[in-house]
Design a protein around this motif. Structure first.
Motif, short mmCIF file in Angstrom:
data_model
loop_
_atom_site.label_atom_id
_atom_site.label_comp_id
_atom_site.label_asym_id
_atom_site.label_seq_id
_atom_site.Cartn_x
_atom_site.Cartn_y
_atom_site.Cartn_z
N LEU A 3 13.04 -15.17 28.25
CA LEU A 3 11.93 -15.12 29.21
C LEU A 3 10.58 -15.10 28.51
CD1 LEU A 3 13.12 -12.53 31.91
CD2 LEU A 3 12.98 -15.02 32.13
N ASN A 40 19.51 -4.30 36.69
CA ASN A 40 19.76 -5.60 37.30
C ASN A 40 21.22 -5.70 37.67
OD1 ASN A 40 20.96 -7.82 35.03
ND2 ASN A 40 20.02 -5.97 34.18
N LYS A 49 19.50 -18.91 30.14
CA LYS A 49 19.07 -20.25 30.54
C LYS A 49 20.23 -21.24 30.53
CE LYS A 49 15.53 -23.73 29.53
NZ LYS A 49 16.45 -24.88 29.53
N CYS A 88 20.00 -14.23 40.81
CA CYS A 88 19.13 -14.47 39.66
C CYS A 88 17.82 -13.72 39.83
CB CYS A 88 18.86 -15.97 39.47
SG CYS A 88 17.82 -16.31 38.03
N ASN A 95 15.55 -13.31 37.21
CA ASN A 95 14.74 -13.55 36.02
C ASN A 95 13.24 -13.52 36.31
OD1 ASN A 95 17.36 -14.13 35.15
ND2 ASN A 95 16.65 -15.69 33.73
N GLU A 96 12.80 -14.23 37.33
CA GLU A 96 11.36 -14.28 37.61
C GLU A 96 10.84 -12.92 38.03
OE1 GLU A 96 10.23 -17.33 40.29
OE2 GLU A 96 11.10 -18.96 39.11
N GLN A 97 11.62 -12.19 38.82
CA GLN A 97 11.19 -10.86 39.26
C GLN A 97 11.06 -9.91 38.07
OE1 GLN A 97 13.54 -9.39 42.65
NE2 GLN A 97 14.20 -11.50 42.99
N ALA A 105 10.50 -10.75 34.90
CA ALA A 105 9.33 -11.15 34.11
C ALA A 105 8.04 -10.65 34.74
CB ALA A 105 9.31 -12.66 33.95
N THR A 106 7.94 -10.77 36.07
CA THR A 106 6.74 -10.31 36.78
C THR A 106 6.57 -8.80 36.67
OG1 THR A 106 6.89 -12.14 38.36
CG2 THR A 106 5.61 -10.21 39.03
N LYS A 108 5.31 -7.63 33.35
CA LYS A 108 3.87 -7.84 33.22
C LYS A 108 3.09 -6.75 33.95
CE LYS A 108 0.42 -11.50 33.53
NZ LYS A 108 0.17 -12.92 33.88
#
Length: 352
Positions: A34, A171, A193, A339, A341-343, A345-346, A349
């Motif tokens: 990520l 997760n 990925k 999935c 992944n995006e959550q 990563a956000t 941050k």
């Protein structure tokens, strides 16, 4: 604040991984994928050594792993190994600490690895826990009945040894609300990925994966069936008329997983999550005295993604009944979110 800026520009991060199987390593690698701009130093042993082939830095530290016998946690062997490490000479000797200090990390991530949070405190840096295991003491849910000895032997080290992080990223293919939203976030599974790039298909074979090759009674029972089985976890060896044994191979495993009818596994969270992402129903033989595996199997049944049995002797009749409901299981799986992944990563941050 400097650590937060460093994380999203260019940071040095230590990643401790429980290396007694591949699940935690897969999650740690998915996190590194990520944010590939950062520099990572992986800590661990066992399967974690494989990160060297992928171009990552690696430092070996003692492994507090789990031992198995006959599809059951070997509690005595597991305790003996842990006692030998923890009661012997200092497992984190000066050489290990010096190498990590020279790496100069600004963040520690632990994938269910015991020593990482201790190292983080020594260095004065934040430690984030990344796993599924902490559902037991960090989330609110209704506990299923039974399995009290298994739950006790799971909860005790979880609370006393593996719950020293500053923040928890849980997760999972099932999500429950956190007990403390300030220190815990919950996401769908974190996936690599290479899995996400695969297009699944419905083939003829059944995919079989075993965490430990000690479940010796399973294979003779599968040989009674007319199904074709592709088997991982027992090593490469001669098969039979309906069974092929595959050697360890990430690429081969994903290819066979993506093209199978359904999956037979233990109760490991990572393999279940990967199978569900590809739309594959699960039949689980959870390892006995491994409460997390029992609970994962319980949730597979509860969410109608598949079924499980706790019987010591596997029986083809279980699979026959399971196969009658494959269409129902596939329908339930098609509505799930597998999935995160995006959550993740956000949220990283936001938190850092």
């Amino acid at each position: 604040m400097m650590q937060a800026e460093g994380f999203f520009n260019l940071a040095r991060i230590i990643v401790g991984v429980m290396g007694d199987a591949y699940g935690h390593l897969s999650q740690a690698l998915a996190l590194a994928e990520l944010a590939p701009q950062h520099e990572y130093l992986f800590l661990g042993a066992g399967t974690v050594r494989e990160v060297v082939k992928m171009g990552f830095s690696f430092l070996e530290i003692p492994l507090l792993g789990t031992f198995y016998a006959n599809n059951k946690v070997d509690i005595a062997a597991t305790i003996r190994n842990g006692s030998k490490i923890l009661l012997g000479r200092n497992p984190l000797d000066k050489r290990i600490i010096d190498q990590i200090e020279r790496f100069s990390p600004c963040l520690a991530i632990t994938a269910y690895e015991y020593f990482t949070s201790i190292i983080a405190k020594k260095l004065g840096i934040r430690c984030i826990s990344l796993d599924n295991q902490h559902f037991l003491n960090k989330l609110r849910f209704e506990m299923p009945r039974g399995q009290m000895p298994s739950r006790f032997f799971y909860a005790l080290p979880l609370r006393l040894m593996f719950s020293k992080a500053d923040h928890y990223f849980i997760n999972s293919f099932f999500q429950f609300p956190p007990r403390d939203s300030e220190t815990t976030d919950v996401f769908p599974p974190l996936l690599r990925k290479d899995l996400m790039d695969i297009r699944p298909a419905d083939g003829e074979h059944v995919f079989v994966y075993q965490t430990s090759p000690t479940f010796s009674k399973l294979i003779p029972e599968l040989e009674k069936s007319r199904n074709r089985y592709t088997v991982y976890g027992y090593g490469e060896k001669p098969g039979s008329k309906n069974i092929i044994f595959r050697p360890p191979s990430r690429a081969g495993l994903l290819k066979d997983l993506a093209s199978c009818r359904y999956v037979i596994s233990n109760g490991g969270h990572n393999l279940i999550s990967e199978a569900l992402f590809l739309g594959k129903p699960i039949f689980s033989y959870p390892i006995h005295m491994a409460y997390e595996q029992f609970f994962n199997a319980h949730m597979v049944r509860n969410l109608k993604y598949g079924d499980y049995t706790l019987e010591v002797l596997p029986r083809i009749s279980h699979l026959a009944r399971f196969e009658e409901k494959l269409a129902e299981y596939r329908g339930s799986i098609s509505t799930g979110d597998f999935c995160g992944n995006e959550q993740i990563a956000t949220k990283l941050k936001e938190k850092l």
